[in-house]
Design an enzyme around this catalytic site. Sequence first.
Site, mmCIF file in Angstrom:
data_model
loop_
_atom_site.group_PDB
_atom_site.id
_atom_site.type_symbol
_atom_site.label_atom_id
_atom_site.label_comp_id
_atom_site.label_asym_id
_atom_site.label_seq_id
_atom_site.Cartn_x
_atom_site.Cartn_y
_atom_site.Cartn_z
ATOM 1 N N ALA A 104 84.013 13.839 10.513
ATOM 2 C CA ALA A 104 84.646 13.670 9.210
ATOM 3 C C ALA A 104 85.600 14.819 8.922
ATOM 4 C CB ALA A 104 83.577 13.591 8.123
ATOM 5 N N ARG A 145 82.408 7.939 16.917
ATOM 6 C CA ARG A 145 82.561 6.598 17.492
ATOM 7 C C ARG A 145 83.721 6.567 18.464
ATOM 8 N NH1 ARG A 145 83.323 3.017 12.332
ATOM 9 N NH2 ARG A 145 84.663 4.813 11.908
ATOM 10 N N HIS A 204 73.772 7.540 6.424
ATOM 11 C CA HIS A 204 72.960 8.757 6.405
ATOM 12 C C HIS A 204 71.506 8.492 6.773
ATOM 13 C CE1 HIS A 204 75.701 11.371 3.584
ATOM 14 N NE2 HIS A 204 76.295 11.011 4.708
ATOM 15 N N LYS A 260 76.107 15.397 1.251
ATOM 16 C CA LYS A 260 75.594 14.745 0.049
ATOM 17 C C LYS A 260 76.245 13.364 -0.119
ATOM 18 C CE LYS A 260 79.619 15.256 -1.381
ATOM 19 N NZ LYS A 260 80.408 14.017 -1.487
ATOM 20 N N ASP A 291 79.886 8.877 -4.102
ATOM 21 C CA ASP A 291 80.520 9.868 -3.239
ATOM 22 C C ASP A 291 80.693 11.201 -3.938
ATOM 23 O OD1 ASP A 291 81.757 10.982 -1.016
ATOM 24 O OD2 ASP A 291 83.730 10.369 -1.670
ATOM 25 N N TYR A 335 94.127 15.366 -9.913
ATOM 26 C CA TYR A 335 93.000 16.118 -9.347
ATOM 27 C C TYR A 335 92.428 17.082 -10.382
ATOM 28 C CZ TYR A 335 90.118 18.716 -6.106
ATOM 29 O OH TYR A 335 89.035 19.296 -5.479
ATOM 30 N N THR A 373 85.119 22.846 -5.339
ATOM 31 C CA THR A 373 85.762 22.826 -4.010
ATOM 32 C C THR A 373 86.592 24.080 -3.757
ATOM 33 O OG1 THR A 373 87.678 21.614 -4.875
ATOM 34 C CG2 THR A 373 85.851 20.299 -3.987
#
Length: 331
Positions: free
Chosen positions: A18, A43, A84, A102, A182, A240, A260
Amino acid sequence: MTSYQPAQRLRFGVIGCADIAWRRTLPAMETDPAIDVVAIASRDGDRARTFTDRFGGTPYAGYQAVAEREDVDAVYIPLPLMLHAEWIERCLDAGKHVLVEKPMSDGYKESARLLDLARERGLVLLENYMFLYHSQHAAVRKLLADGAIGDLRGFHSAFTIPPKPPGDIRYQADVGGGAFLDFGGYPIRAAQHLLGRDLSVEGAVFRRDRALDVVMSGSVLLASPEGVPAQLTFGMEHSYRNSYALSGSTGRLTVDWAFTLPETHRPVLRIERQDHREEVVLAADHQFAGAIRAFVEAVVTKAPLREEHDGTLEQAALIEQVQRVARNVWI
Protein backbone atom coordinates in the site's frame (compact mmCIF):
# COMPACT_ATOMS: atom_id res chain seq x y z
CA MET A 1 14.50 5.98 24.63
CA THR A 2 13.74 2.39 23.67
CA SER A 3 13.84 -0.57 26.03
CA TYR A 4 15.05 -3.03 23.40
CA GLN A 5 18.57 -3.55 22.09
CA PRO A 6 19.57 -3.36 18.38
CA ALA A 7 20.95 -6.91 18.63
CA GLN A 8 17.37 -8.13 19.08
CA ARG A 9 16.44 -7.60 15.47
CA LEU A 10 12.83 -8.43 14.71
CA ARG A 11 12.48 -9.98 11.26
CA PHE A 12 9.49 -8.43 9.50
CA GLY A 13 7.45 -9.57 6.55
CA VAL A 14 5.08 -7.17 4.81
CA ILE A 15 1.78 -8.33 3.29
CA GLY A 16 0.44 -5.68 0.93
CA CYS A 17 2.23 -2.92 -0.96
CA ALA A 18 0.00 0.00 0.00
CA ASP A 19 0.93 3.63 -0.44
CA ILE A 20 1.06 4.14 3.34
CA ALA A 21 3.69 1.41 3.57
CA TRP A 22 5.83 3.02 0.87
CA ARG A 23 5.60 6.60 2.14
CA ARG A 24 5.54 6.22 5.90
CA THR A 25 5.76 2.82 7.58
CA LEU A 26 8.59 1.12 5.71
CA PRO A 27 10.86 4.21 5.82
CA ALA A 28 10.31 4.22 9.60
CA MET A 29 11.12 0.51 9.80
CA GLU A 30 14.20 1.03 7.65
CA THR A 31 15.70 3.42 10.20
CA ASP A 32 14.86 1.30 13.27
CA PRO A 33 17.95 -0.67 14.37
CA ALA A 34 15.75 -3.37 15.92
CA ILE A 35 14.04 -4.31 12.62
CA ASP A 36 15.08 -6.27 9.58
CA VAL A 37 12.61 -6.38 6.66
CA VAL A 38 13.09 -9.83 5.10
CA ALA A 39 10.05 -10.28 2.82
CA ILE A 40 7.47 -8.14 1.02
CA ALA A 41 4.42 -9.54 -0.77
CA SER A 42 1.95 -8.08 -3.26
CA ARG A 43 -0.65 -9.54 -5.61
CA ASP A 44 1.61 -8.04 -8.30
CA GLY A 45 5.14 -9.46 -8.33
CA ASP A 46 6.54 -6.39 -10.07
CA ARG A 47 5.16 -4.13 -7.36
CA ALA A 48 6.68 -6.34 -4.67
CA ARG A 49 10.06 -6.08 -6.46
CA THR A 50 9.74 -2.29 -6.58
CA PHE A 51 9.32 -2.31 -2.80
CA THR A 52 12.19 -4.73 -2.12
CA ASP A 53 14.50 -2.79 -4.45
CA ARG A 54 14.06 0.15 -2.07
CA PHE A 55 13.57 -1.49 1.34
CA GLY A 56 15.25 -4.88 0.99
CA GLY A 57 13.94 -8.39 1.51
CA THR A 58 12.62 -11.05 -0.85
CA PRO A 59 9.67 -10.15 -3.11
CA TYR A 60 6.64 -12.43 -3.41
CA ALA A 61 3.65 -12.48 -5.75
CA GLY A 62 1.00 -13.64 -3.27
CA TYR A 63 0.72 -13.32 0.49
CA GLN A 64 0.81 -16.84 1.92
CA ALA A 65 4.56 -17.35 1.39
CA VAL A 66 5.34 -14.52 3.81
CA ALA A 67 3.09 -15.99 6.51
CA GLU A 68 4.77 -19.38 6.07
CA ARG A 69 8.41 -18.22 6.15
CA GLU A 70 10.14 -19.60 9.23
CA ASP A 71 12.50 -16.63 9.44
CA VAL A 72 9.64 -14.09 9.71
CA ASP A 73 8.93 -13.13 13.33
CA ALA A 74 6.31 -10.45 12.69
CA VAL A 75 4.11 -9.27 9.84
CA TYR A 76 2.96 -5.79 8.95
CA ILE A 77 -0.41 -5.76 7.12
CA PRO A 78 -1.42 -2.61 5.19
CA LEU A 79 -4.05 -4.41 3.10
CA PRO A 80 -7.52 -3.00 2.32
CA LEU A 81 -9.81 -3.20 5.34
CA MET A 82 -11.95 -6.12 4.25
CA LEU A 83 -8.85 -8.34 3.93
CA HIS A 84 -7.49 -7.60 7.40
CA ALA A 85 -9.24 -10.29 9.42
CA GLU A 86 -8.34 -13.14 7.04
CA TRP A 87 -4.65 -12.32 6.96
CA ILE A 88 -4.36 -11.45 10.64
CA GLU A 89 -5.74 -14.89 11.44
CA ARG A 90 -3.49 -16.65 8.94
CA CYS A 91 -0.41 -14.93 10.34
CA LEU A 92 -1.37 -15.62 13.96
CA ASP A 93 -1.98 -19.28 13.08
CA ALA A 94 1.52 -19.32 11.56
CA GLY A 95 2.99 -18.02 14.83
CA LYS A 96 3.67 -14.44 13.70
CA HIS A 97 3.19 -11.23 15.65
CA VAL A 98 1.01 -8.79 13.68
CA LEU A 99 0.98 -5.02 13.23
CA VAL A 100 -2.09 -4.15 11.15
CA GLU A 101 -3.26 -0.86 9.70
CA LYS A 102 -6.38 0.61 11.22
CA PRO A 103 -9.09 -0.42 11.68
CA MET A 104 -8.28 -3.94 12.78
CA SER A 105 -11.47 -5.30 11.24
CA ASP A 106 -14.92 -4.16 10.16
CA GLY A 107 -16.57 -4.88 13.53
CA TYR A 108 -16.29 -5.36 17.28
CA LYS A 109 -16.97 -9.10 17.33
CA GLU A 110 -14.28 -9.88 14.77
CA SER A 111 -11.67 -7.65 16.42
CA ALA A 112 -12.40 -9.23 19.81
CA ARG A 113 -12.03 -12.71 18.31
CA LEU A 114 -8.67 -11.83 16.73
CA LEU A 115 -7.34 -10.29 19.94
CA ASP A 116 -8.42 -13.40 21.87
CA LEU A 117 -6.65 -15.56 19.29
CA ALA A 118 -3.44 -13.53 19.64
CA ARG A 119 -3.52 -13.89 23.43
CA GLU A 120 -4.12 -17.65 23.14
CA ARG A 121 -1.10 -17.90 20.84
CA GLY A 122 1.07 -15.68 23.05
CA LEU A 123 1.50 -13.22 20.18
CA VAL A 124 1.34 -9.45 19.84
CA LEU A 125 -1.47 -7.98 17.73
CA LEU A 126 -1.59 -4.19 17.46
CA GLU A 127 -3.79 -1.87 15.42
CA ASN A 128 -1.75 0.95 13.88
CA TYR A 129 -3.58 4.13 14.88
CA MET A 130 -0.25 5.90 14.55
CA PHE A 131 -1.37 9.42 15.53
CA LEU A 132 -1.82 8.24 19.12
CA TYR A 133 1.97 7.90 19.33
CA HIS A 134 2.67 11.56 18.51
CA SER A 135 3.77 13.55 21.54
CA GLN A 136 1.59 16.57 20.66
CA HIS A 137 -1.50 14.81 22.04
CA ALA A 138 0.17 14.23 25.40
CA ALA A 139 1.00 17.96 25.41
CA VAL A 140 -2.67 18.76 24.74
CA ARG A 141 -3.80 16.53 27.60
CA LYS A 142 -1.34 18.22 29.96
CA LEU A 143 -2.59 21.68 28.98
CA LEU A 144 -6.17 20.56 29.63
CA ALA A 145 -5.19 19.09 33.00
CA ASP A 146 -3.39 22.34 33.89
CA GLY A 147 -6.56 24.35 33.19
CA ALA A 148 -5.27 26.17 30.10
CA ILE A 149 -8.83 26.63 28.80
CA GLY A 150 -10.81 26.03 31.97
CA ASP A 151 -13.40 23.28 32.23
CA LEU A 152 -13.96 21.38 29.01
CA ARG A 153 -17.18 22.30 27.22
CA GLY A 154 -16.85 20.89 23.70
CA PHE A 155 -14.74 19.06 21.11
CA HIS A 156 -14.71 19.46 17.33
CA SER A 157 -12.67 17.38 14.90
CA ALA A 158 -12.53 16.93 11.13
CA PHE A 159 -10.68 14.57 8.82
CA THR A 160 -11.63 15.23 5.21
CA ILE A 161 -9.89 14.69 1.88
CA PRO A 162 -10.62 15.55 -1.77
CA PRO A 163 -12.22 12.93 -4.04
CA LYS A 164 -10.01 10.01 -4.99
CA PRO A 165 -9.56 8.67 -8.56
CA PRO A 166 -12.26 6.30 -9.86
CA GLY A 167 -11.61 2.74 -8.76
CA ASP A 168 -9.92 3.69 -5.48
CA ILE A 169 -10.45 0.98 -2.85
CA ARG A 170 -12.40 3.42 -0.67
CA TYR A 171 -15.11 3.38 -3.36
CA GLN A 172 -15.35 -0.43 -3.24
CA ALA A 173 -17.81 -1.63 -0.61
CA ASP A 174 -16.45 -5.18 -0.56
CA VAL A 175 -12.80 -4.13 -0.18
CA GLY A 176 -12.31 -0.65 1.27
CA GLY A 177 -15.60 -0.09 3.04
CA GLY A 178 -16.04 3.63 2.37
CA ALA A 179 -14.94 6.81 4.09
CA PHE A 180 -16.31 6.14 7.57
CA LEU A 181 -14.50 2.86 8.17
CA ASP A 182 -11.32 4.05 6.47
CA PHE A 183 -10.68 7.38 8.18
CA GLY A 184 -13.83 8.41 10.02
CA GLY A 185 -12.33 6.57 12.97
CA TYR A 186 -9.61 9.18 13.45
CA PRO A 187 -11.82 11.90 14.95
CA ILE A 188 -13.70 9.27 16.96
CA ARG A 189 -10.45 7.94 18.42
CA ALA A 190 -9.28 11.49 19.13
CA ALA A 191 -12.53 12.20 21.00
CA GLN A 192 -12.05 9.06 23.09
CA HIS A 193 -8.42 9.97 23.74
CA LEU A 194 -9.27 13.45 25.02
CA LEU A 195 -12.80 13.16 26.45
CA GLY A 196 -12.60 9.62 27.80
CA ARG A 197 -13.81 6.35 26.36
CA ASP A 198 -17.30 6.33 27.90
CA LEU A 199 -18.91 8.27 25.06
CA SER A 200 -22.49 7.89 23.86
CA VAL A 201 -23.74 8.30 20.29
CA GLU A 202 -26.29 11.11 20.04
CA GLY A 203 -26.70 11.20 16.27
CA ALA A 204 -25.08 10.79 12.87
CA VAL A 205 -25.70 11.55 9.21
CA PHE A 206 -23.98 9.66 6.36
CA ARG A 207 -23.91 10.72 2.72
CA ARG A 208 -23.97 7.40 0.87
CA ASP A 209 -23.32 6.98 -2.85
CA ARG A 210 -26.25 5.13 -4.42
CA ALA A 211 -24.25 3.52 -7.24
CA LEU A 212 -21.23 2.50 -5.15
CA ASP A 213 -23.11 1.78 -1.89
CA VAL A 214 -20.34 3.34 0.20
CA VAL A 215 -20.35 6.19 2.69
CA MET A 216 -18.74 9.25 1.12
CA SER A 217 -18.89 11.61 4.09
CA GLY A 218 -20.77 12.38 7.25
CA SER A 219 -21.05 13.94 10.67
CA VAL A 220 -21.28 12.34 14.10
CA LEU A 221 -22.37 13.73 17.46
CA LEU A 222 -21.03 12.05 20.60
CA ALA A 223 -21.31 13.09 24.24
CA SER A 224 -19.42 12.38 27.45
CA PRO A 225 -21.26 11.41 30.67
CA GLU A 226 -20.75 15.03 31.80
CA GLY A 227 -22.56 16.33 28.72
CA VAL A 228 -19.49 17.49 26.78
CA PRO A 229 -20.37 17.13 23.07
CA ALA A 230 -17.97 15.90 20.39
CA GLN A 231 -18.91 17.09 16.88
CA LEU A 232 -17.04 15.10 14.27
CA THR A 233 -16.81 15.42 10.48
CA PHE A 234 -15.25 13.04 7.95
CA GLY A 235 -15.41 12.64 4.21
CA MET A 236 -13.74 12.21 0.83
CA GLU A 237 -15.57 14.94 -1.06
CA HIS A 238 -14.03 17.98 0.66
CA SER A 239 -10.95 20.13 0.86
CA TYR A 240 -8.20 18.55 2.98
CA ARG A 241 -8.50 18.97 6.76
CA ASN A 242 -7.26 17.01 9.74
CA SER A 243 -7.68 18.99 12.92
CA TYR A 244 -9.36 19.23 16.29
CA ALA A 245 -10.31 21.98 18.70
CA LEU A 246 -11.31 21.94 22.35
CA SER A 247 -13.58 24.61 23.83
CA GLY A 248 -13.42 25.37 27.52
CA SER A 249 -15.04 27.67 30.04
CA THR A 250 -12.22 30.21 29.68
CA GLY A 251 -10.68 29.53 26.27
CA ARG A 252 -10.10 27.41 23.20
CA LEU A 253 -7.24 25.10 22.17
CA THR A 254 -6.70 24.26 18.49
CA VAL A 255 -4.56 21.62 16.77
CA ASP A 256 -4.40 22.33 13.04
CA TRP A 257 -2.57 19.19 11.93
CA ALA A 258 -3.78 16.39 14.15
CA PHE A 259 -3.48 13.06 12.38
CA THR A 260 -0.98 12.98 9.51
CA LEU A 261 2.06 15.02 10.54
CA PRO A 262 5.33 14.52 8.67
CA GLU A 263 8.16 13.62 11.01
CA THR A 264 9.91 16.95 10.35
CA HIS A 265 6.90 19.11 11.22
CA ARG A 266 6.92 21.04 14.51
CA PRO A 267 3.32 21.12 15.76
CA VAL A 268 1.76 24.39 16.84
CA LEU A 269 -0.90 24.41 19.57
CA ARG A 270 -3.00 27.59 19.60
CA ILE A 271 -4.57 28.78 22.84
CA GLU A 272 -7.07 31.64 22.81
CA ARG A 273 -8.71 33.32 25.77
CA GLN A 274 -10.58 36.60 26.03
CA ASP A 275 -7.46 38.63 26.82
CA HIS A 276 -4.75 36.23 25.71
CA ARG A 277 -3.53 34.49 22.57
CA GLU A 278 -0.62 32.07 22.58
CA GLU A 279 1.11 29.64 20.25
CA VAL A 280 3.00 26.71 21.72
CA VAL A 281 5.54 25.27 19.26
CA LEU A 282 6.45 21.66 20.04
CA ALA A 283 9.34 19.49 18.96
CA ALA A 284 8.99 17.42 15.81
CA ASP A 285 8.05 13.80 16.39
CA HIS A 286 7.77 10.66 14.23
CA GLN A 287 4.43 9.02 14.97
CA PHE A 288 5.02 6.05 12.67
CA ALA A 289 8.35 5.34 14.34
CA GLY A 290 6.60 5.66 17.70
CA ALA A 291 3.96 3.11 16.76
CA ILE A 292 6.57 0.68 15.43
CA ARG A 293 8.69 1.15 18.56
CA ALA A 294 5.69 0.34 20.77
CA PHE A 295 5.03 -2.82 18.76
CA VAL A 296 8.63 -4.01 18.90
CA GLU A 297 8.88 -3.31 22.62
CA ALA A 298 5.70 -5.30 23.22
CA VAL A 299 7.18 -8.26 21.32
CA VAL A 300 10.51 -8.08 23.16
CA THR A 301 9.11 -7.44 26.64
CA LYS A 302 5.94 -9.53 26.20
CA ALA A 303 3.87 -6.56 27.37
CA PRO A 304 0.12 -7.30 27.37
CA LEU A 305 -0.94 -4.06 25.55
CA ARG A 306 -4.15 -4.10 27.60
CA GLU A 307 -4.81 -0.37 27.21
CA GLU A 308 -4.27 -0.48 23.45
CA HIS A 309 -6.55 -3.49 23.05
CA ASP A 310 -9.25 -1.90 25.20
CA GLY A 311 -9.03 1.21 23.00
CA THR A 312 -9.41 -0.88 19.85
CA LEU A 313 -12.51 -2.66 21.15
CA GLU A 314 -14.15 0.39 22.68
CA GLN A 315 -13.72 2.27 19.43
CA ALA A 316 -15.05 -0.67 17.41
CA ALA A 317 -18.14 -0.76 19.63
CA LEU A 318 -18.66 2.99 19.26
CA ILE A 319 -18.29 2.78 15.47
CA GLU A 320 -20.96 0.08 15.35
CA GLN A 321 -23.28 2.26 17.43
CA VAL A 322 -22.74 5.16 15.02
CA GLN A 323 -23.57 2.90 12.07
CA ARG A 324 -26.77 1.73 13.74
CA VAL A 325 -28.14 5.20 14.44
CA ALA A 326 -26.84 7.03 11.36
CA ARG A 327 -29.39 8.48 8.95
CA ASN A 328 -28.30 7.60 5.43
CA VAL A 329 -28.82 10.27 2.77
CA TRP A 330 -28.47 8.68 -0.66
CA ILE A 331 -26.74 10.76 -3.31
